[in-house]
Design a protein around this motif. Structure first.
Motif, PDB file in Angstrom:
ATOM      1  N   ARG A   1       0.811  -1.224   0.000  1.00  0.00           N
ATOM      2  CA  ARG A   1       0.000   0.000   0.000  1.00  0.00           C
ATOM      3  C   ARG A   1       0.839   1.266   0.000  1.00  0.00           C
ATOM      4  N   ALA A   2       2.039   1.208   0.526  1.00  0.00           N
ATOM      5  CA  ALA A   2       2.882   2.405   0.614  1.00  0.00           C
ATOM      6  C   ALA A   2       4.227   2.125  -0.044  1.00  0.00           C
ATOM      7  N   PRO A   3       4.262   1.974  -1.361  1.00  0.00           N
ATOM      8  CA  PRO A   3       5.498   1.561  -2.033  1.00  0.00           C
ATOM      9  C   PRO A   3       6.665   2.510  -1.823  1.00  0.00           C
ATOM     10  N   ALA A   4       6.406   3.794  -1.678  1.00  0.00           N
ATOM     11  CA  ALA A   4       7.504   4.746  -1.493  1.00  0.00           C
ATOM     12  C   ALA A   4       8.267   4.464  -0.205  1.00  0.00           C
ATOM     13  N   GLU A   5       7.543   4.160   0.884  1.00  0.00           N
ATOM     14  CA  GLU A   5       8.198   3.868   2.148  1.00  0.00           C
ATOM     15  C   GLU A   5       9.003   2.576   2.066  1.00  0.00           C
ATOM     16  N   TYR A   6       8.441   1.565   1.406  1.00  0.00           N
ATOM     17  CA  TYR A   6       9.168   0.305   1.259  1.00  0.00           C
ATOM     18  C   TYR A   6      10.413   0.486   0.401  1.00  0.00           C
ATOM     19  N   ASN A   7      10.297   1.310  -0.624  1.00  0.00           N
ATOM     20  CA  ASN A   7      11.447   1.613  -1.462  1.00  0.00           C
ATOM     21  C   ASN A   7      12.561   2.246  -0.632  1.00  0.00           C
ATOM     22  N   THR A   8      12.188   3.131   0.279  1.00  0.00           N
ATOM     23  CA  THR A   8      13.166   3.782   1.149  1.00  0.00           C
ATOM     24  C   THR A   8      13.862   2.772   2.050  1.00  0.00           C
ATOM     25  N   VAL A   9      13.105   1.815   2.580  1.00  0.00           N
ATOM     26  CA  VAL A   9      13.683   0.793   3.447  1.00  0.00           C
ATOM     27  C   VAL A   9      14.693  -0.059   2.679  1.00  0.00           C
ATOM     28  N   ILE A  10      14.316  -0.501   1.485  1.00  0.00           N
ATOM     29  CA  ILE A  10      15.232  -1.328   0.687  1.00  0.00           C
ATOM     30  C   ILE A  10      16.489  -0.552   0.337  1.00  0.00           C
ATOM     31  N   GLN A  11      16.315   0.722  -0.028  1.00  0.00           N
ATOM     32  CA  GLN A  11      17.459   1.551  -0.386  1.00  0.00           C
ATOM     33  C   GLN A  11      18.409   1.724   0.795  1.00  0.00           C
ATOM     34  N   ALA A  12      17.856   1.868   2.003  1.00  0.00           N
ATOM     35  CA  ALA A  12      18.696   2.013   3.195  1.00  0.00           C
ATOM     36  C   ALA A  12      19.531   0.759   3.423  1.00  0.00           C
ATOM     37  N   ILE A  13      18.932  -0.412   3.247  1.00  0.00           N
ATOM     38  CA  ILE A  13      19.664  -1.665   3.435  1.00  0.00           C
ATOM     39  C   ILE A  13      20.718  -1.830   2.345  1.00  0.00           C
ATOM     40  N   ALA A  14      20.358  -1.487   1.113  1.00  0.00           N
ATOM     41  CA  ALA A  14      21.321  -1.569   0.011  1.00  0.00           C
ATOM     42  C   ALA A  14      22.503  -0.640   0.235  1.00  0.00           C
TER      43      ALA A  14
ATOM     44  N   TYR B   1       7.320  -2.678   8.016  1.00  0.00           N
ATOM     45  CA  TYR B   1       7.811  -2.697   6.637  1.00  0.00           C
ATOM     46  C   TYR B   1       8.797  -3.845   6.429  1.00  0.00           C
ATOM     47  N   LEU B   2       9.678  -4.053   7.384  1.00  0.00           N
ATOM     48  CA  LEU B   2      10.654  -5.139   7.275  1.00  0.00           C
ATOM     49  C   LEU B   2       9.952  -6.490   7.215  1.00  0.00           C
ATOM     50  N   ARG B   3       8.960  -6.682   8.066  1.00  0.00           N
ATOM     51  CA  ARG B   3       8.241  -7.955   8.101  1.00  0.00           C
ATOM     52  C   ARG B   3       7.529  -8.222   6.779  1.00  0.00           C
ATOM     53  N   ASN B   4       6.907  -7.208   6.209  1.00  0.00           N
ATOM     54  CA  ASN B   4       6.189  -7.389   4.948  1.00  0.00           C
ATOM     55  C   ASN B   4       7.146  -7.671   3.797  1.00  0.00           C
ATOM     56  N   LEU B   5       8.307  -7.055   3.805  1.00  0.00           N
ATOM     57  CA  LEU B   5       9.289  -7.305   2.752  1.00  0.00           C
ATOM     58  C   LEU B   5       9.881  -8.709   2.878  1.00  0.00           C
ATOM     59  N   ILE B   6       9.977  -9.212   4.104  1.00  0.00           N
ATOM     60  CA  ILE B   6      10.406 -10.604   4.299  1.00  0.00           C
ATOM     61  C   ILE B   6       9.345 -11.552   3.736  1.00  0.00           C
ATOM     62  N   ASP B   7       8.056 -11.252   3.989  1.00  0.00           N
ATOM     63  CA  ASP B   7       6.971 -12.080   3.455  1.00  0.00           C
ATOM     64  C   ASP B   7       7.004 -12.149   1.933  1.00  0.00           C
ATOM     65  N   LEU B   8       7.438 -11.063   1.302  1.00  0.00           N
ATOM     66  CA  LEU B   8       7.502 -11.027  -0.162  1.00  0.00           C
ATOM     67  C   LEU B   8       8.743 -11.723  -0.709  1.00  0.00           C
ATOM     68  N   GLY B   9       9.666 -12.124   0.153  1.00  0.00           N
ATOM     69  CA  GLY B   9      10.886 -12.768  -0.305  1.00  0.00           C
ATOM     70  C   GLY B   9      11.945 -11.792  -0.779  1.00  0.00           C
TER      71      GLY B   9
END
Length: 473
Positions: free
Chosen positions: A250-263, A286-294
């Motif tokens: 639902r909030a792709p911009a926030e998830y994008n920010t999380v992935i970018q921070a880890i990268a 956000y971390l939990r949902n990204l783990i669910d997505l693989g």
């Protein structure tokens, strides 16, 4: 061309041949090839295939009714049910229960497969769907030859609301298949014209996702594939990370920010939250949902379970590649200088391949676990890191594996480099292994470009060292 999936096809085949009622749950992340697997298995077999849609129950009932009508028409059957309302082209059932009754009745006479593709869409359209399906199964399973296949891409939904104990369907499934991305061996089959090294890089670029592999051209170079099939603004994979996040979250911009921070190097939950300017609780969601997505995974050092040592890494190597290279080269790419960006990426491709090669080596270990190539039968394996009190520095071991005796350990170093591995790597591995206090130690060095004469001589002398050249893997 259909590649791999021998285990999954064998499971489906056994369930089909039982001639009894079966309910098989097929799930896995998006793009991994679930529907292709099911269609390949059911080719030529009587099937009612229902692709659920993101709509209300009325729209899904129309789609399901159309699928039943198409099956009846192909089978030459007459529609005599009184539980539907007629439209201009096909009858629409009044409710999901009536449609299920009709399908179970058809399966009394012959073996039929009933596939609900993207089952989460249907369940979200009407929360009672799983209960209705449960009651239909309980009423009909003893005298039915129906094989139900429930397929879904929402990993969390399938695991919690279909396979989970609290689900109405708990105990009704007869098998479950989690479809994983291809490993390196399957990628070699998928891209047969690539040499081994290029196939390994292609595996890293795509994470073994079949849909991504279809974008790779094995008649041209890795550099040109990166240029034209990943970072070109008009190609499919250039927009894929953003499109996938928009499709799933639902909030792709926030998830994008999380992935970018880890990268960019953040790995612990508090540092990720700080880098993203988020509250810790929001970041955890956000971390939990990204783990669910693989896309992400949570990791602790091998043999340890302390939450204080937990880190987060990007599991999907395609996302790892994209977030490592595309944002930093975006100005070049958008300004029409993608060729320069591709050349720049190739200068550090060996660094990117380090983690990918560790993954390939782990696959090799499990594939050879019962062949006699390993010093003992492996039961567990993972990455280890921690502090060395002797030097007050952080150390890491690429792969640590144990068997029945947890104090007998295999320590592995994986080197994807343009030069041969030398004696220094073996001595460093031995030193780091001491930090885990094993009773018995075995060592294995994996190398992209072989080994120099000194490490070969030492391995023969010591007797507890195995050297594995990538060319022989």
């Amino acid at each position: 061309m259909f590649v791999g999936r021998a285990r999954e096809l064998a499971t489906l085949e056994r369930r089909w041949k039982s001639s009894q009622f079966e309910c098989v749950v097929v799930y896995g992340r998006r793009r991994v090839g679930k529907t292709t697997l099911i269609n390949h298995f059911l080719d030529g077999r009587p099937t009612i295939f229902f692709p659920a849609i993101e709509s209300n129950m009325t729209g899904n009932l129309e789609a399901l009714s159309r699928s039943i009508a198409m099956y009846r028409s192909a089978a030459g059957g007459n529609i005599t049910d009184a539980s539907y309302t007629a439209t201009d082209s096909f009858p629409v059932y009044r409710d999901f229960a009536s449609a299920l009754d009709a399908i179970f009745e058809l399966a009394q006479r012959q073996r039929i497969a009933f596939v609900i593709d993207e089952y989460p869409y249907l369940a979200k359209a009407d929360r009672s769907v799983s209960s209705v399906l449960q009651h239909a199964i309980d009423r009909n399973k003893d005298d039915s030859r129906l094989m139900i296949i429930l397929c879904g891409s929402s990993m969390s939904f399938m695991e919690r609301q279909v396979l989970g104990y609290a689900s109405p369907l708990y105990g009704r499934r007869t098998a479950q298949i989690k479809v994983e991305p291809f490993g390196y061996t399957e990628v070699r089959e998928f891209l047969p014209r690539f040499k081994a090294e290029d196939a390994a890089i292609a595996y890293g670029l795509t994470d073994g996702i079949p849909l991504y592999l279809r974008q790779i051209d094995d008649t041209t170079s890795i550099r040109d594939n990166i240029r034209w099939n990943i970072i070109d603004p008009d190609c499919y994979l250039f927009e894929e990370p953003g499109n996938l996040l928009k499709q799933e979250l639902r909030a792709p911009a926030e998830y994008n920010t999380v992935i970018q921070a880890i990268a960019s190097g953040a790995s612990r939950s508090n540092t990720i939250a700080t880098a993203c300017h988020m509250e810790a609780s929001s970041c955890a969601t956000y971390l939990r949902n990204l783990i669910d997505l693989g896309i992400l995974y949570k990791e602790t050092p091998f043999g340890e379970s302390s939450p204080r040592k937990t880190i987060y890494r990007i599991e999907d190597s395609f996302f790892r590649f994209w977030y490592r290279y595309v944002p930093t080269n975006m100005s070049l790419i958008r300004s029409g200088n993608a060729d320069i960006a591709a050349d720049h990426i190739m200068t550090s491709i060996n660094d990117f391949m380090g983690a990918v090669f560790e993954d390939i080596c782990t696959q090799w270990l499990w594939a050879h676990n019962t062949t006699g190539a390993l010093p003992f039968l492996l039961l567990d394996a993972g990455r280890w890191w921690g502090a060395d009190p002797r030097t007050r520095s952080q150390e890491e071991i690429d792969i640590v594996a144990t068997g029945e005796n947890p104090k007998t350990m295999l320590f592995c170093e994986c080197k994807w480099r343009s030069v041969a591995v030398d004696l220094r790597q073996l001595e460093t591995l031995r030193s780091r292994a001491e930090l885990l206090h094993p009773q018995n130690s075995h060592y294995m060095l994996f190398s992209k470009n072989g080994f120099d004469e000194h490490v070969i001589a030492r391995a023969k002398q010591d007797g507890d060292v195995t050297l594995v050249d990538f060319a022989d893997m």
